[in-house]
Design an enzyme around this catalytic site. Sequence first.
Site, PDB file in Angstrom:
ATOM      1  N   SER A  59       0.836  -1.208   0.000  1.00  0.00           N
ATOM      2  CA  SER A  59       0.000   0.000   0.000  1.00  0.00           C
ATOM      3  C   SER A  59       0.872   1.260   0.000  1.00  0.00           C
ATOM      4  CB  SER A  59      -0.979  -0.001   1.177  1.00  0.00           C
ATOM      5  OG  SER A  59      -0.303   0.197   2.390  1.00  0.00           O
ATOM      6  N   ASN A  60       2.023   1.214   0.662  1.00  0.00           N
ATOM      7  CA  ASN A  60       2.934   2.372   0.611  1.00  0.00           C
ATOM      8  C   ASN A  60       3.582   2.496  -0.759  1.00  0.00           C
ATOM      9  OD1 ASN A  60       3.361   3.886   3.322  1.00  0.00           O
ATOM     10  ND2 ASN A  60       3.125   1.726   3.884  1.00  0.00           N
TER      11      ASN A  60
ATOM     12  N   ARG B  96      13.771  -7.124   5.724  1.00  0.00           N
ATOM     13  CA  ARG B  96      15.145  -7.601   5.735  1.00  0.00           C
ATOM     14  C   ARG B  96      16.077  -6.460   6.127  1.00  0.00           C
ATOM     15  NH1 ARG B  96      16.744 -12.142   3.500  1.00  0.00           N
ATOM     16  NH2 ARG B  96      14.811 -12.951   2.689  1.00  0.00           N
ATOM     17  N   LEU B  97      17.115  -6.782   6.884  1.00  0.00           N
ATOM     18  CA  LEU B  97      18.125  -5.759   7.177  1.00  0.00           C
ATOM     19  C   LEU B  97      18.968  -5.512   5.928  1.00  0.00           C
ATOM     20  CD1 LEU B  97      19.414  -6.791  10.733  1.00  0.00           C
ATOM     21  CD2 LEU B  97      17.863  -4.919  10.131  1.00  0.00           C
ATOM     22  N   ILE B  98      19.331  -4.258   5.725  1.00  0.00           N
ATOM     23  CA  ILE B  98      20.195  -3.915   4.587  1.00  0.00           C
ATOM     24  C   ILE B  98      21.651  -4.133   4.999  1.00  0.00           C
ATOM     25  CG2 ILE B  98      20.907  -2.028   3.046  1.00  0.00           C
ATOM     26  CD1 ILE B  98      18.031  -2.919   2.547  1.00  0.00           C
TER      27      ILE B  98
ATOM     28  N   HIS C  30       8.377   3.197   9.395  1.00  0.00           N
ATOM     29  CA  HIS C  30       8.089   2.223  10.453  1.00  0.00           C
ATOM     30  C   HIS C  30       6.832   2.665  11.207  1.00  0.00           C
ATOM     31  CE1 HIS C  30       8.989  -0.941  13.324  1.00  0.00           C
ATOM     32  NE2 HIS C  30       8.655  -0.087  14.275  1.00  0.00           N
TER      33      HIS C  30
HETATM   34  C1  GRF Z   1       4.013  -0.414   6.780  1.00  0.00           C
HETATM   35  O1  GRF Z   1       3.217  -0.325   7.916  1.00  0.00           O
HETATM   36  C2  GRF Z   1       5.388   0.109   7.051  1.00  0.00           C
HETATM   37  O2  GRF Z   1       5.400   1.076   8.052  1.00  0.00           O
HETATM   38  C3  GRF Z   1       6.122  -1.117   7.517  1.00  0.00           C
HETATM   39  O3  GRF Z   1       5.610  -2.165   6.743  1.00  0.00           O
HETATM   40  C4  GRF Z   1       4.272  -1.865   6.385  1.00  0.00           C
HETATM   41  C5  GRF Z   1       4.140  -2.095   4.907  1.00  0.00           C
HETATM   42  O4  GRF Z   1       2.808  -2.038   4.504  1.00  0.00           O
HETATM   43  N1  GRF Z   1       7.546  -0.946   7.365  1.00  0.00           N
HETATM   44  P1  GRF Z   1       2.414  -2.000   2.966  1.00  0.00           P
HETATM   45  O5  GRF Z   1       2.960  -3.271   2.331  1.00  0.00           O
HETATM   46  O6  GRF Z   1       3.029  -0.779   2.379  1.00  0.00           O
HETATM   47  O7  GRF Z   1       0.927  -1.954   2.968  1.00  0.00           O
END
Ligand code: GRF
Length: 193
Positions: free
Chosen positions: A17-18, A94-96, A112
Amino acid sequence: MMEGPVSIAVFASGSGSNFEALVERAGKDSIYEVGLLVCDQPEAAVIEKARRFGIDVFSFCSKDYPDKATFESVILQKLSEKSIEWCVLAGYMRLIGPTLLRAYEGKILNIHPSLLPAFPGKDAIGQALDAKVKVTGVTVHFVDEGMDTGPVIEQMPVRIEGDRTRLQHDIQRVEHELYPTVVKQCIKGEKAT
Ligand code: GRF
């Protein structure tokens, strides 16, 4: 003056979604464009979203490579082929490692779902609910070698006003506004820590 949009890669492993918000908010003022999706879960829903937008995808399985340095070298090659200038993590689980951190020093961002340093790591929303706090939120930060430990760039509080579904929804609404805005500010050099 910047010449055209700066190409960014979004790294995501989940629903995306992001990723979608970053793509949709990219076009409006041509500060950046999403040139590549990097995904370590070949079945993730985010891949279908990228295809719909016509965005190139590099998906991989970490177990096909001997170690992180090797698959990050392959990612680096893909980033270079697409002239990617910034890496924007959005649910990349995953950690970078040093390979990418060195190549993109100060140019890797993460979002986050908590007010870091509170509730780092997995299920930050569940952690906030379990802690019975009244306010949690969203953090955008630079990525370092740790788990959600890099310097904070921007934060937005979110009041906890219901159950998990409601909080998840409220947090995502904030994320989808905040992340594209902060990405643009970082590219324009308007944000430091
Ligand atoms: C988000 O809540 C972001 O803060 C976290 O992982 C989630 C990813 O959600 N790092 P989406 O896949 O973008 O819906």
